[in-house]
Structures are given as C-alpha cells and as structure tokens.
Design an enzyme around this catalytic site. Structure first.
Site, PDB file in Angstrom:
ATOM      1  N   GLU B 186       0.531  -1.088   0.217  1.00  0.00           N
ATOM      2  CA  GLU B 186       0.129   0.100   0.183  1.00  0.00           C
ATOM      3  C   GLU B 186       0.842   1.305  -0.327  1.00  0.00           C
ATOM      4  O   GLU B 186       0.653   2.499  -1.130  1.00  0.00           O
ATOM      5  CB  GLU B 186      -0.804  -0.341   1.280  1.00  0.00           C
ATOM      6  CG  GLU B 186      -2.019  -1.011   1.155  1.00  0.00           C
ATOM      7  CD  GLU B 186      -2.270  -2.061   1.886  1.00  0.00           C
ATOM      8  OE1 GLU B 186      -0.587  -2.461   1.737  1.00  0.00           O
ATOM      9  OE2 GLU B 186      -3.003  -2.948   0.970  1.00  0.00           O
ATOM     10  N   HIS B 255     -10.268  -4.329  11.181  1.00  0.00           N
ATOM     11  CA  HIS B 255     -10.716  -4.526   9.250  1.00  0.00           C
ATOM     12  C   HIS B 255     -12.459  -3.502   9.379  1.00  0.00           C
ATOM     13  O   HIS B 255     -12.881  -3.382   8.953  1.00  0.00           O
ATOM     14  CB  HIS B 255     -11.096  -5.117   8.819  1.00  0.00           C
ATOM     15  CG  HIS B 255     -10.126  -6.490   8.280  1.00  0.00           C
ATOM     16  ND1 HIS B 255      -9.170  -6.986   9.342  1.00  0.00           N
ATOM     17  CD2 HIS B 255      -9.959  -6.582   6.971  1.00  0.00           C
ATOM     18  CE1 HIS B 255      -8.630  -7.258   8.375  1.00  0.00           C
ATOM     19  NE2 HIS B 255      -8.812  -7.370   7.074  1.00  0.00           N
TER      20      HIS B 255
END
Lengths: 359, 449
Positions: B186, B255
């Site tokens: 990322e 998450h």
C-alpha cells in the site's frame, strides 16, 4: 567502480529457475561503464555547475546565519559532482528528477533560476514555491523537477510513479529518483524497487551515500553497507560509483540511461560521496572528526579534482578559472540580493493553492 | 439434514440458485458439489459435507433473491436422523471473501444485516436500478473511455476482477496497461500513484479497504494533499484514492474503522462519501475529473444495494449536500451508510408523528455548511448520525458549525448518535451493541423534541 556481485548471483538463480523470460532478460549485461571523456566545453560546463552549487550553498549558509533563511536548511556542499554528472546526461523537459530535502543542488542542475531558489529559501513571494515551501519543498514542472520532498524516502515511490507515467505515455522519458543512505533503510524504497522491476519502469534510482544519515554512519545503520547491492533481491542491477568524480558519475549516467532507455527496467546507482557540512544547519557534527572532513576536502574534493584535470588536459587555464569564479560569485550575489529584497507573500496568499478546483 | 443457503461472504444477504447438480434420489458424498449459487460478486459452488441421499430440492434452479438461511434441499444423512448438518460453500474460480479464503459458514449462522436502503429521491430523466458496485464501476469505465490518462491500480483490481468486484470487467475493456494489479504494497503503490499523477496521469488507486490505507496515509497526506500548496500551485496531484471504509460485518476492529474524520481534517484533500448508487456514480466521476487529490470513501455493506440511477451522463458536484428527505421537526445529518440508518429512523419517527428531515452530506471536504445551516434554520433541531467513533468526528464538526454559525436557530442541543467509543468487537451481540442503529437515533430525537 564496482560491478555488482548481483550479476553472478542472478545467474545462479537463473539456472535454478530455468527458462523464465524475465530471468533470461536479466542476464543481459548493462553496457560497460567508462569514465566519461568530455570535450573542453562539456568539462567547463560541469565545472561551472559544480562551482555554482558550491557558492550558492555557501551563500545560503551565510543567509541562514543572518536569520534570513529559517527552518531546516540542508546544504549540498561536497556532493556537487553527483547531480552535475547525472543531470548533464538527461534531457530537460523529457526526463524527470525527484529528490528529498537536500535539493538545492538538484534544482540548480535542472537549470532553474538561482534567484527563484534563493528567494524561496528566504520565504519570499518571488520564490519558486511562492514562499510556501521553503528549502525542502520546491518544484518546477517546467524543468521536470518534481521536488523537493521532506519525508525521508517518499520520493522513491514517487520517482517510480514518474517512471510509470513515462512508460504509460510512451514519451521516452526516464525518471531520476535520488535518495540518501539513510533513506535507503526505509521500507517504501523496496516496495518501489519491486514494482519498478516488475513493471520494467524507466527509473534510475540514485543512492547518494554521503556516509552519514544525519549523525549515524552507514555501517552503524545498514546490515548491508554496500548499498549498490540493495536491489539484488529485486533483480535490479547495481553499480557503485565514485561520486566525487564528475566524469565517473557522468560515465555511469551514460550507461544507466542506455540500459533504462533500452527497456530493461530500473537500475540502481550508489554514489559514494561526502557532505562537508552538517546534516542541516543546526547539526553540531560531533559524530565525525574535523580531520576526517578536512581529509576529504584536501584529497577528494570534486571541484579541485576537476580543476586539476582540466589544467592537465589544457581544457582551461587559470584565467578561465578566475573568470568563472567571478561570474559565479556575481550570479550568487545577485540571487542573494534578490532574495533579501523581494517582498514577502501577500497575506491573501495564505488561502491560495490549497485546492486547484472550485467546489 | 436441511441444507440452507449459506452466507458466502461476510456481507452476503441473498443469492440466486443458478443450477442444481443433483436431483432427488441421488447419493451424495462429502465434498460433492450439489449446486451453483450466484451472489452479486461471483458464482460459488455449494458442497455437501455429509454422505447421504437427496430427499428433495426445495428451491427451483433459477430462483433469484433466495435469502441466506432458506432451506434449499433436504438430504437424508447416512446413519443419522434428520438433523441440522452443515454445508460448506466451496470457492469457485472467484472468491468474494477479501482474504481469499472460502468462508466456512454454518448454515444457521446469523445473517449480517445492513441498514435497509430507502428509496432515493426522484430524478427528472429516465433511471434504472443499479447496485452501488455497478454504479462505481460504470463511473470508472465512463471516465476511462473519455480520458486516456485515467487508469486504475490496486490489489486484485484486474485479473481477480476486484476484491469486492467493483472493477469487474475493466481489465477486459481497457487492458492491463490501464487496469493494473499491484503487489500487496500500500505505501509503495500509493506513492507510485502520486508520482504518476504528478507526471501527468490521473490514477484511481483502489485500497482493498481504507483500513489498509493506514500504511499509505503518509503519501495521501504529505505527498498528495500538501504538494500543490507547497509548490505555490504548480505541482498538481489529480488522484483518487478509493475503497470501502467503515464497519463491514463481523471483521472486528482492524478491518472496521471509519476514516472520514481523519481525512476530512486535512486541507488539500477532497473527501467524498456517498450513500446511494446515483451519488456513488456521479461523485466518483467528479472525483476522477477533479484536479485535486480525492479520498473517496465507499461502504462494503452498501455495494450490493440497488438504487435508481439516472441513465446516461450523471455527474454530481463536489461540495453539495443532498436533502434526502424533507421534514419539519428535526434534521438528521449523516453520510454514507449512516444515511440509511437516518432514513430508517425517520420512518419510525413518522409513525410517532415526528417529521424528520434527512440531510446527506456526501461531500465531507469541502463540507456544505450552507445546507446544514439552512436545514437547521427550518427545523431548529439537529441530530448527527455517524457510523464511526464519536470523538473528533464529523458529528463533532457539524455540532461546532451549528453552534458557531447557527446558534440562534437552535432550540435544543445538537446530539450525535454514533458507534460506541470502543474498537469494534467481533462477537455478534457486542458488534450490534457497538454500531449505530435507528433505535438510538429515535431515542435521541425524542430526548430533544
């Protein structure tokens, strides 16, 4: 100049892995690296550029001492041969350059007006970033200079992205992404290496190894201190270059550009260099001895070295060097005067350029 | 054994029984594929995990909208009285689970419930029903057709067709130079995207979820958001960072975070967070066209919901809130999935004779202060509904605006109804207790009316 052990290891890997086309491609050797043989005009240009960077940085140091430049100011003195050699080989407007916060030299070597750089250092409206960026944050879209980034190593994936754009647009450009020996320990460097090689991006990664990441020497911070080998596990060819010799640098640049423009993907150049000044203006430099610095200055100085060689080659005489010195000093003095006298930004500039669009 | 339609992803609510591969009287073995189930993301194979004989097929092949938990077949299990066995879904070529692991879900597992979507406001021209997922895909495809500099990159966006299938079909249409699968990296690809944007392209960077963008936030903020300002306006960074944001279902704290308040606090960014499919499409198109870096926050639970979307070109301006429902007694301000909760609350309140207005902010930076204040002026009461933490939230910001600029219009304190101030727990009951819900909104409204 040391050619990477990388190659021998990669050959071994290729035998194990069989006939992967990627690996076969890898076995193509980069062109032989030769010390550049300049014409007299070329060598004079290199000398002039190195001297401009040296005198500009000395002046910036003085202005900092006078309180005209604030914040962080990282000087490039000692490392001039690196940007001079590399950027003399690229095509302005087609290729792109990105670096970290020690960026004044890179900008001068991009042929950006010294006045607009110095005025940015003093935080004036006429500065290249209109006084809003300062020493570490300068850009010139026109000259293909993409910063000037203050976060250590952020410029490495950005440089890979510039390479991605060159490849996507098929414009033939190459991205030059500079970073230091300290930045070489950041994780994002290796994320960028991986993608750059995977996608064969036209990027030259340049590690300017000036031996100290702020106050920490390379071998105190790096398990592998031969930084040109840092691309090995990504199959990126690495070269170690004498970054104090502008012709060695230019020779490596020639080879690297040929490699990258040939569609072989990225290459890694480790430039062994040295900074004479502290990490920034506020660095007392207690981590190394005066003798160490003086010894490099006496024996390895890139500008003195070039001068000696030019005299030997008969490329210039003392009169030329004197005239060159005068010309550079004049340019730098004018830049400093301009930077001192130019007005600060209007207060209304506070709110401009936050966003481009109007919503 | 009753074979029930299992949830094949954390957020699946219903599916289509595409094909039966067995018929009554057939013997089945453990691991044998007995049916193909189509979800909105993929076609999955359903396996029996018991040996036995098929007694009946209770849902015909081709049936749409079969709810998770519906009995679809009965199998007589060897050596066992009819009891509730389990059937494990097996992944086909496409796995909708974000982790790439086929979910092993008990047939009688609780079904995740998203807020029920309300019907969107009417549009002038012709419309058609689309899921938020399809609307986002169409927005990207249309902008990619219009501008060769636009490309998509991220994890699993190309060959896999998107971890959440938002980029479905883009690889086939645009090829791998413009739909780029990245390694799991990322920080690296966010930075690479920024460089590509500075180099003249218009990247759409997909994060599999914004939770993973935490690894990349340095580039979003330091490299993308600040550069135009720091360069005196010369170094543009037209990039869209998009992906699901906020809680999904039973995926726990790492998450499940809503990053809207984080990004919305940063000058130099545009931050958008649509609720319905029409806004998802129209705002994503505006985001891609914007010369500025845009953080585009989607919601996984909304991807499969359908709404009316105007046919043809549909662009929604950045910086404008949307009055989703008119009312007179109180204004419910929200964004993203919170709008669905606010609409549900408005319906409940209506039954009690309270007329609630629902304002969908949709653009969090720039924020449409005018719309907030105009609605406050009309209703004089305001509750902010936010699927996220309460502290330093968008709700906090709305309250500040109401107090600083709408003080004279306030008949009661502005309240915030948000998730609880804890990391989101996994256990079903705790998760429910932590998430914002319509009943909390109703209670808050009643406390100030």
């Amino acid at each position: 100049m040391v050619r990477g052990l990388a190659l021998a290891k990669a050959k071994g890997a290729a035998q194990v892995a069989g006939k992967s086309p990627a690996i076969e491609g890898r076995l193509e050797r980069i062109p032989e690296v030769e010390r550049h043989r300049p014409t007299a005009d070329e060598y004079r240009d290199f000398y002039r550029m190195m001297l401009l960077i040296r005198r500009f940085e000395e002046k910036a140091g003085q202005l900092y001492g006078m309180g005209l430049i604030g914040g962080f100011c990282h000087l490039y003195i000692g490392q001039e041969a690196v940007v001079t050699g590399l950027q003399s080989a690229i095509t302005p407007g087609r290729d792109s350059v990105v670096t970290g916060y020690r960026d004044h030299g890179h900008m001068l070597a991009c042929h950006i007006d010294p006045k607009s750089i110095m005025a940015e250092l003093t935080g004036r409206a006429a500065g290249i970033s209109r006084g809003k960026g300062g020493s570490m944050h300068m850009f010139s879209v026109e000259q293909g200079f993409y910063g000037g980034h203050g976060i250590v190593a952020a410029q490495v994936p950005i440089g890979a992205g510039l390479g991605f754009a060159h490849k996507y647009k098929k414009d033939g450009g190459v991205a030059l992404a500079y970073f230091g020996d300290g930045a070489a320990n950041q994780g994002q460097v290796y994320e960028a290496f991986n993608m750059a090689e995977l996608w064969k991006l036209p990027v030259i990664f340049v590690i300017e190894n000036n031996q100290y990441a702020m106050g920490t020497s390379v071998n105190r911070a790096s398990a592998e201190d031969q930084l040109y080998r840092r691309g090995e596990s990504f199959r990126i060819e690495g070269l170690q270059v004498d970054g104090m010799d502008v012709l060695a640098v230019r020779g490596a640049a020639n080879a690297a550009l040929e490699w990258v423009r040939g569609g072989h993907g990225p290459i890694l150049l480790e430039m062994k260099t040295y900074r004479y000044r502290g990490h920034s203006m506020s660095d007392p430099a207690k981590y190394r001895s005066r003798e160490e610095v003086q010894s490099v200055r006496d024996n390895k100085d890139p500008i003195d070295h070039a001068k000696r060689e030019m005299l030997e080659l008969g490329y210039a005489d003392e009169a030329w060097f004197k005239a060159c010195e005068q010309e550079i000093r004049k340019t730098v003095a004018e830049a400093a005067d301009f930077a001192e006298q130019a007005p600060e930004p209007e207060l209304s500039e506070l709110y401009t350029d936050v966003l481009v669009g109007s919503y | 054994m009753h074979v029930k339609l299992p949830a094949m992803s954390p957020t699946m609510e219903e599916g289509t029984l595409a094909t039966w591969l067995v018929k009554p009287g057939d013997a089945v073995k453990p691991g044998q594929v007995i049916a193909e189930i189509e979800t909105d993301k993929a076609t999955m194979e359903l396996e029996s995990d018991e040996a036995g004989t098929v007694l009946s097929l209770d849902v015909a092949a081709g049936t749409d909208g079969v709810k998770v938990g519906t009995v679809i077949a009965v199998i007589a299990v060897e050596g066992e009285e009819a009891s509730s066995g389990t059937v494990a879904p097996r992944a086909g070529t496409e796995v909708p689970s974000e982790t790439g692991v086929a979910p092993q879900v008990k047939a009688d597992a609780p079904v995740p419930q998203a807020a029920a979507p309300a019907q969107a406001a009417a549009f002038d021209g012709p419309t058609r029903k689309q899921t938020v997922r399809e609307a986002l895909r169409d927005a990207m495809a249309e902008e990619m057709r219009a501008d060769g500099a636009v490309f998509v990159m991220g994890e699993e966006v190309a060959q896999y067709q998107g971890a959440y299938k938002v980029t479905q079909g883009l690889l086939e249409e645009f090829g791998d130079a413009r739909v780029v699968d990245t390694p799991i990296t990322e920080y690296g690809f966010a930075g690479l995207g920024v460089g590509a944007a500075m180099g003249g392209l218009k990247p759409i960077v997909e994060f599999m979820t914004f939770n993973f963008a935490m690894q990349a936030i340095d580039h979003i903020i330091n490299s993308a958001a600040k550069t135009n300002y720091m360069s005196g306006g010369q170094m543009r960074c037209p990039i869209v960072f998009r992906g699901p944001n906020g809680a999904a279902s039973r995926v726990a704290a790492q998450h499940s975070q809503n990053y809207a308040p984080w990004y919305a606090s940063v000058p130099g960014l545009v931050v958008l967070s649509p609720y319905d499919a029409a806004d998802a499409k129209g705002l994503l198109k505006s985001a891609i066209r914007s010369p500025d870096p845009v953080v585009f926050l989607e919601n996984e639970l909304l991807y499969g919901h359908s709404f009316e979307v105007p046919e043809g070109e549909h662009v929604v301006p950045i910086g404008k809130a949307r009055l989703y429902r008119e009312g007179t007694d109180v204004t419910l301000v929200s964004y993203s999935i919170g709008v669905g909760i606010a609409l549900e609350a408005a319906k409940l309140l209506e039954a009690d004779g309270v007329s609630a207005e629902v304002l969908d902010l949709r653009s969090l930076r720039p924020l449409d202060e005018g719309a907030v204040l105009a609605s406050l002026k009309k209703t004089n009461r305001m509750v902010v509904v936010e699927e996220g933490w309460p502290v330093c939230s968008i709700a906090s910001e709305i309250i500040a605006i109401a107090m600083e600029k709408g003080f004279d219009d306030l008949d009661a304190p502005v309240l915030r109804v948000t998730n609880k101030d804890v990391p989101l727990p996994y256990a079903n009951n705790l998760e429910k207790a932590a998430l914002v819900k319509a009943a909390d909104v109703v209670a808050a409204v009643k406390s100030i009316i």
